[in-house]
Each structure stands twice: as C-alpha cells, then as structure tokens.
Motif scaffolding. Sequence first.
Motif, PDB file in Angstrom:
ATOM      1  N   LYS A  84       0.837  -1.201   0.000  1.00 32.62           N
ATOM      2  CA  LYS A  84       0.000   0.000   0.000  1.00 32.62           C
ATOM      3  C   LYS A  84       0.867   1.244   0.000  1.00 32.62           C
ATOM      4  O   LYS A  84       1.982   1.242   0.525  1.00 32.62           O
ATOM      5  CB  LYS A  84      -0.899   0.018   1.236  1.00 32.62           C
ATOM      6  CG  LYS A  84      -1.925  -1.088   1.238  1.00 32.62           C
ATOM      7  CD  LYS A  84      -2.859  -0.958   2.420  1.00 32.62           C
ATOM      8  CE  LYS A  84      -3.988  -1.929   2.248  1.00 32.62           C
ATOM      9  NZ  LYS A  84      -4.161  -2.880   3.274  1.00 32.62           N
ATOM     10  N   ASN A  85       0.304   2.333  -0.557  1.00 35.09           N
ATOM     11  CA  ASN A  85       0.971   3.634  -0.495  1.00 35.09           C
ATOM     12  C   ASN A  85       1.211   3.994   0.963  1.00 35.09           C
ATOM     13  O   ASN A  85       0.420   3.635   1.841  1.00 35.09           O
ATOM     14  CB  ASN A  85       0.095   4.731  -1.105  1.00 35.09           C
ATOM     15  CG  ASN A  85      -0.234   4.502  -2.558  1.00 35.09           C
ATOM     16  OD1 ASN A  85       0.305   3.620  -3.205  1.00 35.09           O
ATOM     17  ND2 ASN A  85      -1.131   5.311  -3.079  1.00 35.09           N
ATOM     18  N   PHE A  86       2.281   4.729   1.202  1.00 34.14           N
ATOM     19  CA  PHE A  86       2.578   5.195   2.558  1.00 34.14           C
ATOM     20  C   PHE A  86       2.997   6.658   2.452  1.00 34.14           C
ATOM     21  O   PHE A  86       4.010   6.978   1.843  1.00 34.14           O
ATOM     22  CB  PHE A  86       3.692   4.364   3.179  1.00 34.14           C
ATOM     23  CG  PHE A  86       3.776   4.421   4.682  1.00 34.14           C
ATOM     24  CD1 PHE A  86       3.325   5.515   5.416  1.00 34.14           C
ATOM     25  CD2 PHE A  86       4.342   3.370   5.384  1.00 34.14           C
ATOM     26  CE1 PHE A  86       3.418   5.551   6.795  1.00 34.14           C
ATOM     27  CE2 PHE A  86       4.457   3.398   6.769  1.00 34.14           C
ATOM     28  CZ  PHE A  86       3.992   4.494   7.479  1.00 34.14           C
ATOM     29  N   VAL A  87       2.184   7.527   3.028  1.00 32.08           N
ATOM     30  CA  VAL A  87       2.476   8.955   3.052  1.00 32.08           C
ATOM     31  C   VAL A  87       2.844   9.324   4.487  1.00 32.08           C
ATOM     32  O   VAL A  87       2.086   9.055   5.417  1.00 32.08           O
ATOM     33  CB  VAL A  87       1.256   9.794   2.596  1.00 32.08           C
ATOM     34  CG1 VAL A  87       1.583  11.274   2.631  1.00 32.08           C
ATOM     35  CG2 VAL A  87       0.809   9.373   1.202  1.00 32.08           C
ATOM     36  N   VAL A  88       4.013   9.919   4.631  1.00 28.32           N
ATOM     37  CA  VAL A  88       4.500  10.314   5.948  1.00 28.32           C
ATOM     38  C   VAL A  88       4.626  11.836   5.977  1.00 28.32           C
ATOM     39  O   VAL A  88       5.567  12.389   5.426  1.00 28.32           O
ATOM     40  CB  VAL A  88       5.867   9.665   6.259  1.00 28.32           C
ATOM     41  CG1 VAL A  88       6.333  10.043   7.651  1.00 28.32           C
ATOM     42  CG2 VAL A  88       5.791   8.158   6.101  1.00 28.32           C
ATOM     43  N   PRO A  89       3.661  12.528   6.614  1.00 28.13           N
ATOM     44  CA  PRO A  89       3.710  13.985   6.648  1.00 28.13           C
ATOM     45  C   PRO A  89       4.850  14.537   7.502  1.00 28.13           C
ATOM     46  O   PRO A  89       5.353  15.621   7.258  1.00 28.13           O
ATOM     47  CB  PRO A  89       2.362  14.396   7.219  1.00 28.13           C
ATOM     48  CG  PRO A  89       1.689  13.162   7.675  1.00 28.13           C
ATOM     49  CD  PRO A  89       2.456  11.981   7.210  1.00 28.13           C
TER      50      PRO A  89
END
Length: 151
Positions: A84-89
């Motif tokens: 899965k995509n993983f976005v880390v702000p």
Amino acid sequence: MIFEQLKPQIESILANTKTDKNDCLLKICELLENKIDYYNWVGFYFRNGKKEELILGPYVGEPTDHTIIPFGKGICGQVAVSNKNFVVPDVAAQDNYIACSITVKAEIVVPIFVNGENIGQIDIDSNTPDPFTEEDERFLEFVCSKVAEIL
C-alpha cells in the motif's frame, strides 16, 4: 496542475524503446525532482531477486547509504510488505523511519505492481513538512503503472 502537464512527458520517456530501462527511470527521477519543488529526493527501489529486501535503483538527490533495505524496515520496507501507499507527513513522528538526511521532513512511497506482484516502488523525500496530497498519490500511482509497463 503540474501533474497533468507531466503525464505526457512521463509517457514520452517510457515510449522510447531504444533507451535502457534504467536510463528511462533516471529520466523520470530527474523530471520529477526538477519540476516539482517539494520533491527533493526521487528514486526507485526494487525487490532484490527472491530475497526479502529492496535494492536501490536509479535516483536523483543526495547520495544515500540505504542501498539495501530489508522488508519491514523503514517506510520503503513497510510498503514492500503492505503493498500500500505510505504517506508520511512528518518523518520525525515515525518510529520505523530510516533517516537519509536531517533535511528530510516528509516522505511518500508508492508500490509498483507487475502482474499483481509488488516488484518495487517509487520513493520521494521532501524537505518541506507535510507537502504531499491525494493528488501526489494519484499522480505517482500513474507513474508507477506506466513504469510497470516497461518492466
């Protein structure tokens, strides 16, 4: 939006069958890093044969010591497992983060699927806090789907 302008350029790079695949991937990295202000490191990681690890492919940005990443370790290693995509702000808030540079504030990783199998990913670091939107995700999914066609 810049993403719509970049899509035909991505397709053009990948349509050149005379260009080596790694050269195509490097050109994509260069394009994204040059055209999107908050993309400060752009690279590809791929599964290392049958091993449960990723190996660094073409990239642009600061050199990295992380040329091999075990599955499950860091953001890239987690995407190799989760598919899965993983976005880390905010990378500082992540327990399982591998620091490449003290300037990196955020990261996004999107997997590449060939015949339903996660064979790699695009990894982007940003020196800007929380820059990635759903539009970045959709655009990078487009990039990954196009890259998958040449792999």
